[in-house]
Design an enzyme around this catalytic site. Sequence first.
Site, PDB file in Angstrom:
ATOM      1  CB  CYS A  35      37.863  25.486  29.971  1.00  0.00           C
ATOM      2  SG  CYS A  35      39.123  26.453  30.817  1.00  0.00           S
ATOM      3  CB  CYS A 104      44.246  23.624  34.231  1.00  0.00           C
ATOM      4  SG  CYS A 104      42.997  22.569  33.459  1.00  0.00           S
TER       5      CYS A 104
HETATM    6 FE1  FES Z   1      39.556  25.497  32.616  1.00  0.00          FE
HETATM    7 FE2  FES Z   1      41.073  23.819  33.897  1.00  0.00          FE
HETATM    8  S1  FES Z   1      39.298  23.333  32.727  1.00  0.00           S
HETATM    9  S2  FES Z   1      41.402  25.916  33.592  1.00  0.00           S
END
Ligand code: FES
Length: 124
Positions: A35, A104
């Site tokens: 992400c 995450c």
């Molecule tokens: Fe990036 Fe949770 S979506 S750390």
Amino acid sequence: MALYSEKVMDHFRNPRNVGVIEDANAIGEVGNAKCGDIMKMYLKIEDGIIEDVKFETFGCGSAIASSSMATEMIKGKPVEEAAQLSNKAVAEALDGLPDYKMHCSVLAEEAIKSALEDYNSKKS
Ligand code: FES
């Protein structure tokens, strides 16, 4: 069922140990390739004990909640114990995270490990 547990929401809304330790003797920084979020962890270690810990993150709510919980779990603990902390244990302490948000919590585990590597490299 709610997507996020009460504990996740609590740590997201009122994260513990956010900030910088100016005289930290261990700093770790990691990024999540999935992400692009970033986590920085500061530790103040004295006599092998984590006396203080703070974090900063450009991360999602689950990353904030995971880091907040992870800092609570390692504060006051010996470095060897902190090194064993797994993202699974953090997620369990938060009463679970949705499957697609488990990565995450990895950010928190890796940030602590990265800080401990920094500490060990300075020691040797
Ligand atoms: Fe990036 Fe949770 S979506 S750390």
